[in-house]
Motif scaffolding. Sequence first.
Motif, PDB file in Angstrom:
ATOM      1  N   CYS A  43       0.828  -1.198   0.000  1.00  0.00           N
ATOM      2  CA  CYS A  43       0.000   0.000   0.000  1.00  0.00           C
ATOM      3  C   CYS A  43       0.866   1.252   0.000  1.00  0.00           C
ATOM      4  O   CYS A  43       2.024   1.228   0.398  1.00  0.00           O
ATOM      5  N   ARG A  44       0.252   2.345  -0.467  1.00  0.00           N
ATOM      6  CA  ARG A  44       0.943   3.641  -0.560  1.00  0.00           C
ATOM      7  C   ARG A  44       0.605   4.483   0.668  1.00  0.00           C
ATOM      8  O   ARG A  44      -0.559   4.601   1.056  1.00  0.00           O
ATOM      9  N   ILE A  45       1.611   5.082   1.260  1.00  0.00           N
ATOM     10  CA  ILE A  45       1.391   5.976   2.394  1.00  0.00           C
ATOM     11  C   ILE A  45       0.895   7.325   1.869  1.00  0.00           C
ATOM     12  O   ILE A  45       1.532   7.941   1.013  1.00  0.00           O
ATOM     13  N   VAL A  46      -0.249   7.785   2.392  1.00  0.00           N
ATOM     14  CA  VAL A  46      -0.834   9.035   1.884  1.00  0.00           C
ATOM     15  C   VAL A  46      -1.008  10.102   2.962  1.00  0.00           C
ATOM     16  O   VAL A  46      -1.339  11.250   2.649  1.00  0.00           O
ATOM     17  N   GLU A  47      -0.781   9.732   4.236  1.00  0.00           N
ATOM     18  CA  GLU A  47      -0.957  10.705   5.320  1.00  0.00           C
ATOM     19  C   GLU A  47      -0.068  10.318   6.500  1.00  0.00           C
ATOM     20  O   GLU A  47      -0.010   9.136   6.873  1.00  0.00           O
ATOM     21  N   THR A  48       0.627  11.300   7.066  1.00  0.00           N
ATOM     22  CA  THR A  48       1.543  11.045   8.179  1.00  0.00           C
ATOM     23  C   THR A  48       1.441  12.159   9.215  1.00  0.00           C
ATOM     24  O   THR A  48       0.936  13.250   8.936  1.00  0.00           O
ATOM     25  N   GLU A  49       1.965  11.880  10.400  1.00  0.00           N
ATOM     26  CA  GLU A  49       2.119  12.907  11.438  1.00  0.00           C
ATOM     27  C   GLU A  49       3.498  12.767  12.069  1.00  0.00           C
ATOM     28  O   GLU A  49       3.960  11.657  12.327  1.00  0.00           O
ATOM     29  N   SER A  50       4.113  13.895  12.356  1.00  0.00           N
ATOM     30  CA  SER A  50       5.432  13.932  12.981  1.00  0.00           C
ATOM     31  C   SER A  50       5.309  14.055  14.493  1.00  0.00           C
ATOM     32  O   SER A  50       4.552  14.887  15.000  1.00  0.00           O
ATOM     33  N   TYR A  51       6.047  13.214  15.217  1.00  0.00           N
ATOM     34  CA  TYR A  51       6.171  13.310  16.672  1.00  0.00           C
ATOM     35  C   TYR A  51       7.652  13.348  16.994  1.00  0.00           C
ATOM     36  O   TYR A  51       8.319  12.329  17.015  1.00  0.00           O
ATOM     37  N   GLY A  52       8.162  14.569  17.187  1.00  0.00           N
ATOM     38  CA  GLY A  52       9.600  14.748  17.155  1.00  0.00           C
ATOM     39  C   GLY A  52      10.261  15.211  18.420  1.00  0.00           C
ATOM     40  O   GLY A  52      10.195  16.389  18.772  1.00  0.00           O
ATOM     41  N   ILE A 183      -4.075  15.505  14.523  1.00  0.00           N
ATOM     42  CA  ILE A 183      -5.456  15.182  14.883  1.00  0.00           C
ATOM     43  C   ILE A 183      -5.542  14.658  16.322  1.00  0.00           C
ATOM     44  O   ILE A 183      -4.725  13.840  16.750  1.00  0.00           O
ATOM     45  N   ASN A 184      -6.556  15.129  17.065  1.00  0.00           N
ATOM     46  CA  ASN A 184      -6.901  14.594  18.394  1.00  0.00           C
ATOM     47  C   ASN A 184      -5.755  14.642  19.408  1.00  0.00           C
ATOM     48  O   ASN A 184      -5.533  13.680  20.151  1.00  0.00           O
ATOM     49  N   ILE A 185      -5.038  15.756  19.451  1.00  0.00           N
ATOM     50  CA  ILE A 185      -3.998  15.893  20.477  1.00  0.00           C
ATOM     51  C   ILE A 185      -4.169  17.216  21.232  1.00  0.00           C
ATOM     52  O   ILE A 185      -3.197  17.944  21.467  1.00  0.00           O
ATOM     53  N   ASP A 186      -5.387  17.508  21.652  1.00  0.00           N
ATOM     54  CA  ASP A 186      -5.661  18.743  22.401  1.00  0.00           C
ATOM     55  C   ASP A 186      -4.823  18.840  23.667  1.00  0.00           C
ATOM     56  O   ASP A 186      -4.511  19.940  24.136  1.00  0.00           O
ATOM     57  N   ARG A 197       1.121  17.592  10.567  1.00  0.00           N
ATOM     58  CA  ARG A 197       0.472  16.521   9.798  1.00  0.00           C
ATOM     59  C   ARG A 197       0.658  16.827   8.316  1.00  0.00           C
ATOM     60  O   ARG A 197       0.574  17.984   7.894  1.00  0.00           O
ATOM     61  N   PHE A 198       0.911  15.792   7.529  1.00  0.00           N
ATOM     62  CA  PHE A 198       1.178  15.951   6.104  1.00  0.00           C
ATOM     63  C   PHE A 198       0.348  14.938   5.324  1.00  0.00           C
ATOM     64  O   PHE A 198       0.232  13.772   5.732  1.00  0.00           O
ATOM     65  N   TYR A 199      -0.227  15.382   4.221  1.00  0.00           N
ATOM     66  CA  TYR A 199      -0.962  14.427   3.390  1.00  0.00           C
ATOM     67  C   TYR A 199      -0.941  14.852   1.922  1.00  0.00           C
ATOM     68  O   TYR A 199      -0.631  16.003   1.596  1.00  0.00           O
ATOM     69  N   ILE A 200      -1.271  13.898   1.051  1.00  0.00           N
ATOM     70  CA  ILE A 200      -1.305  14.163  -0.384  1.00  0.00           C
ATOM     71  C   ILE A 200      -2.606  14.876  -0.710  1.00  0.00           C
ATOM     72  O   ILE A 200      -3.697  14.342  -0.466  1.00  0.00           O
ATOM     73  N   ASP A 201      -2.506  16.063  -1.231  1.00  0.00           N
ATOM     74  CA  ASP A 201      -3.668  16.896  -1.512  1.00  0.00           C
ATOM     75  C   ASP A 201      -4.617  16.193  -2.486  1.00  0.00           C
ATOM     76  O   ASP A 201      -4.198  15.677  -3.518  1.00  0.00           O
ATOM     77  N   GLY A 202      -5.892  16.162  -2.117  1.00  0.00           N
ATOM     78  CA  GLY A 202      -6.909  15.601  -3.001  1.00  0.00           C
ATOM     79  C   GLY A 202      -7.005  14.090  -2.988  1.00  0.00           C
ATOM     80  O   GLY A 202      -7.837  13.522  -3.702  1.00  0.00           O
TER      81      GLY A 202
END
Length: 220
Positions: A43-52, A183-186, A197-202
């Motif tokens: 599968c192709r990765i289309v959305e990620t989040e950085s925890y750095g 997302i969801n880290i209040d 957060r990074f994702y492929i537009d569209g």
Amino acid sequence: MNPGNEGGRLISPSLLAMTALEAAPRLLGQTLVRETEDGEIRCRIVETESYGGAEDKGSHAYGNRRTARTETMFAAGGLAYVYLIYGMYHCVNVVVGDADDPQAVLIRAVEPLSGHDAELMRRYRGSVSGKAANLCNGPGKLCRALRIDRSLNGCVLRHADSPLRLESGDRADELPIIQSPRINIDYAEEYALKPWRFYIDGHPYVSVKAPEPLPFSLRG
């Protein structure tokens, strides 16, 4: 191996040596491969989040919190960090960066590369209602669809015979990338608003479209 699919080149170690913030957009378009008793799923990765790093209040390792759960995050880049949330959903991260500097990239959404991949994912995920993307357009969903659980925590992602591995896919610098808050880290206070957060537009498999998207480019 899936019909019509060919094994690819393992992901570059230089990408896995980056910080989470550098690696997160560059993992977009790359291929996540899961070996199962029923065959290979790609599968192709289309959305990620950085925890750095230890300063990130959204990270499990904030303040250099080193526990049995977070220990994998302190390894050198190239391992899978898998954890359980709400007592029922697994999430998978790519550990990146240097040893003893807890950096990880959460994989939030993927897209099956073929109908055969999607078929196997549906078998593991169970009944899915609504649009096809609901199969794996979220971190818990994709882990169920790929049969990823804590048994894969610490799995080496750059071994050709690994049950979970990363291969090179699309050139991330040629993709239309969106940057937005995670997302969801209040609970993360001022870090909740960081556009990490990074994702492929569209892309139809993205879990949540940003209300105020920020275009992001890897090109100088």
